[in-house]
Design a protein around this motif. Structure first.
Motif, PDB file in Angstrom:
ATOM      1  N   VAL A 192       0.566  -1.280  -0.004  1.00  0.00           N
ATOM      2  CA  VAL A 192       0.198   0.503   0.385  1.00  0.00           C
ATOM      3  C   VAL A 192       0.728   1.004   0.136  1.00  0.00           C
ATOM      4  O   VAL A 192       1.715   1.728   0.984  1.00  0.00           O
ATOM      5  N   ILE A 251      -7.864   0.227  -2.780  1.00  0.00           N
ATOM      6  CA  ILE A 251      -8.198  -0.232  -1.672  1.00  0.00           C
ATOM      7  C   ILE A 251      -8.978   0.881  -0.633  1.00  0.00           C
ATOM      8  O   ILE A 251      -9.860   0.295   0.090  1.00  0.00           O
ATOM      9  N   ASN A 262      -5.192   3.998  -1.423  1.00  0.00           N
ATOM     10  CA  ASN A 262      -7.211   4.720  -1.771  1.00  0.00           C
ATOM     11  C   ASN A 262      -7.172   5.581  -2.217  1.00  0.00           C
ATOM     12  O   ASN A 262      -9.141   6.156  -2.281  1.00  0.00           O
ATOM     13  N   MET A 291      -3.664  -5.807   8.014  1.00  0.00           N
ATOM     14  CA  MET A 291      -2.641  -4.458   7.407  1.00  0.00           C
ATOM     15  C   MET A 291      -1.417  -4.992   8.577  1.00  0.00           C
ATOM     16  O   MET A 291      -1.062  -5.605   8.667  1.00  0.00           O
ATOM     17  N   SER A 292      -0.419  -3.646   8.139  1.00  0.00           N
ATOM     18  CA  SER A 292       0.652  -3.511   8.587  1.00  0.00           C
ATOM     19  C   SER A 292       0.658  -4.170  10.531  1.00  0.00           C
ATOM     20  O   SER A 292       1.467  -5.512  10.566  1.00  0.00           O
ATOM     21  N   MET A 327     -13.642  -7.574   0.852  1.00  0.00           N
ATOM     22  CA  MET A 327     -12.565  -6.695   2.325  1.00  0.00           C
ATOM     23  C   MET A 327     -12.934  -6.638   3.092  1.00  0.00           C
ATOM     24  O   MET A 327     -14.130  -6.246   2.932  1.00  0.00           O
ATOM     25  N   LYS A 372       0.706   4.251  -0.284  1.00  0.00           N
ATOM     26  CA  LYS A 372      -0.431   5.707  -0.145  1.00  0.00           C
ATOM     27  C   LYS A 372       0.586   6.704   0.547  1.00  0.00           C
ATOM     28  O   LYS A 372       1.347   6.444   0.999  1.00  0.00           O
ATOM     29  N   ARG A 419       2.948   7.253   7.422  1.00  0.00           N
ATOM     30  CA  ARG A 419       2.664   7.604   7.231  1.00  0.00           C
ATOM     31  C   ARG A 419       2.530   9.010   7.470  1.00  0.00           C
ATOM     32  O   ARG A 419       2.260   9.666   9.123  1.00  0.00           O
ATOM     33  N   ARG A 421      -2.933  -6.412   3.118  1.00  0.00           N
ATOM     34  CA  ARG A 421      -2.958  -5.054   2.730  1.00  0.00           C
ATOM     35  C   ARG A 421      -2.231  -3.853   3.241  1.00  0.00           C
ATOM     36  O   ARG A 421      -2.351  -3.798   4.474  1.00  0.00           O
ATOM     37  N   VAL A 422      -0.500  -4.125   2.853  1.00  0.00           N
ATOM     38  CA  VAL A 422       0.797  -4.341   3.817  1.00  0.00           C
ATOM     39  C   VAL A 422       1.269  -2.194   3.734  1.00  0.00           C
ATOM     40  O   VAL A 422       1.686  -2.551   3.103  1.00  0.00           O
ATOM     41  N   GLY A 423       0.877  -1.480   4.036  1.00  0.00           N
ATOM     42  CA  GLY A 423       1.818  -0.004   3.739  1.00  0.00           C
ATOM     43  C   GLY A 423       2.911  -0.151   5.124  1.00  0.00           C
ATOM     44  O   GLY A 423       3.685   0.135   4.972  1.00  0.00           O
ATOM     45  N   SER A 424       2.532   0.781   6.239  1.00  0.00           N
ATOM     46  CA  SER A 424       4.122   1.144   6.783  1.00  0.00           C
ATOM     47  C   SER A 424       4.267   0.560   6.907  1.00  0.00           C
ATOM     48  O   SER A 424       5.913   0.393   7.160  1.00  0.00           O
TER      49      SER A 424
HETATM   50  C1  LIG Z   1      -3.798   2.766   4.381  1.00  0.00           C
HETATM   51  C2  LIG Z   1      -4.429   1.069   4.083  1.00  0.00           C
HETATM   52  C3  LIG Z   1      -4.027   0.497   4.308  1.00  0.00           C
HETATM   53  C4  LIG Z   1      -2.304   0.017   4.611  1.00  0.00           C
HETATM   54  O1  LIG Z   1      -2.403   0.573   6.001  1.00  0.00           O
HETATM   55  P1  LIG Z   1      -1.207   0.042   6.654  1.00  0.00           P
HETATM   56  O2  LIG Z   1      -1.784  -0.301   8.834  1.00  0.00           O
HETATM   57  O3  LIG Z   1      -0.205   1.544   6.708  1.00  0.00           O
HETATM   58  O4  LIG Z   1      -0.121  -1.003   7.232  1.00  0.00           O
HETATM   59  C5  LIG Z   1      -4.816  -1.517   4.273  1.00  0.00           C
HETATM   60  N1  LIG Z   1      -5.830  -1.250   3.661  1.00  0.00           N
HETATM   61  C6  LIG Z   1      -6.367   0.113   4.129  1.00  0.00           C
HETATM   62  C7  LIG Z   1      -7.830  -0.246   3.314  1.00  0.00           C
HETATM   63  C8  LIG Z   1      -5.713   1.401   3.601  1.00  0.00           C
HETATM   64  O5  LIG Z   1      -6.368   2.040   3.894  1.00  0.00           O
END
Ligand SMILES: *Cc1c(COP(=O)(O)O)cnc(C)c1O
Length: 225
Positions: free
Chosen positions: A34, A81, A57, A195-196, A163, A36, A220, A211-214
């Motif tokens: 992810v 997402i 997103n 997620m993370s 989801m 964003k 962020r 779905r892994v962002g941070s």
């Molecule tokens: C931002 C986001 C993520 C990732 O979140 P992290 O906690 O940073 O991994 C996953 N899913 C959705 C829908 C998001 O908006």
């Protein structure tokens, strides 16, 4: 190795370990990175390390980053997402390979129309509001089976899975188990969850997409969290 490459290896290692611990094949979970709020350079770093699946997103932010990257890496797979407004449905169909946030009748109808016009059918997930939170997007669990049927039968959308984003203050495992159960009941093979903070739990409970962002990109700016 760059920091991004290190983080990618760490997350993939944890997914593999969680899958094996649950008797699943690591190949059955796709890591959606992810990106964003992070610039194209950060995405490029992960592309160089072999990552190909990314999630954004916001349609507009993705349009600023991804057309050039997709031209460079034709096998890049981009997932939407976040919430989708109907007036952005055409742009979303044009850019994204997967839309994970189908959550209401009007959006389903608009997506069907735009897919027909574009001759392109991105795979769709239905977002479920498993925590029944008033401020959160997603179909309520009680309405899900009927909505899946409408998407399939009335709109002929390519629905592949479900989801969810669990409430921040609840045990995510309960929500993941519920989502997996609802997917199975509806004959849907894919579940996007985790997620993370909780992707290993999600993998153990059957996530086909995390779905892994941070954990991959670092934190962020708070405004975008
Ligand atoms: C931002 C986001 C993520 C990732 O979140 P992290 O906690 O940073 O991994 C996953 N899913 C959705 C829908 C998001 O908006």
């Amino acid at each position: 190795m760059s920091e991004g490459t290190d983080r990618l290896a760490d997350v993939k290692g944890r997914i593999d370990a969680a899958a094996r611990a649950a008797g699943r094949s690591p190949a059955d979970t796709t890591l959606v990175a992810v990106s964003k709020t992070h610039g194209a350079d950060r995405v490029r770093e992960l592309l160089a390390a072999g990552q190909r699946v990314f999630g954004e997103n916001r349609v507009q932010e993705a349009e600023e980053k991804f057309p050039a990257l997709k031209a460079e890496y034709p096998d890049l797979e981009l997932h939407l997402i976040g919430p989708l407004q109907t007036n952005k449905a055409r742009d979303a169909v044009a850019l994204f390979d997967v839309i994970q946030s189908v959550d209401r009748d009007r959006l389903a109808a608009t997506l069907a129309k735009e897919m027909e016009k574009a001759g392109k059918r991105p795979a769709c997930f239905i977002q479920v509001n498993t925590g029944e939170e008033p401020q959160k997007a997603g179909v309520l669990p009680a309405d899900l089976d009927a909505f899946v049927a409408t998407c399939r039968d009335t709109y002929k959308l390519p629905i592949v899975g479900l989801m969810c984003i669990p409430p921040v203050d609840e045990e995510p495992a309960l929500h993941f188990a519920l989502l997996a159960k609802m997917a199975a009941r509806n004959g849907l093979a894919q579940v996007s969850m985790g997620m993370s903070a909780d992707y290993e739990t999600a993998v153990k409970l059957g996530a086909t997409h995390v779905r892994v962002g941070s954990a991959l990109f670092g934190s962020r700016p708070p405004l975008h969290a």
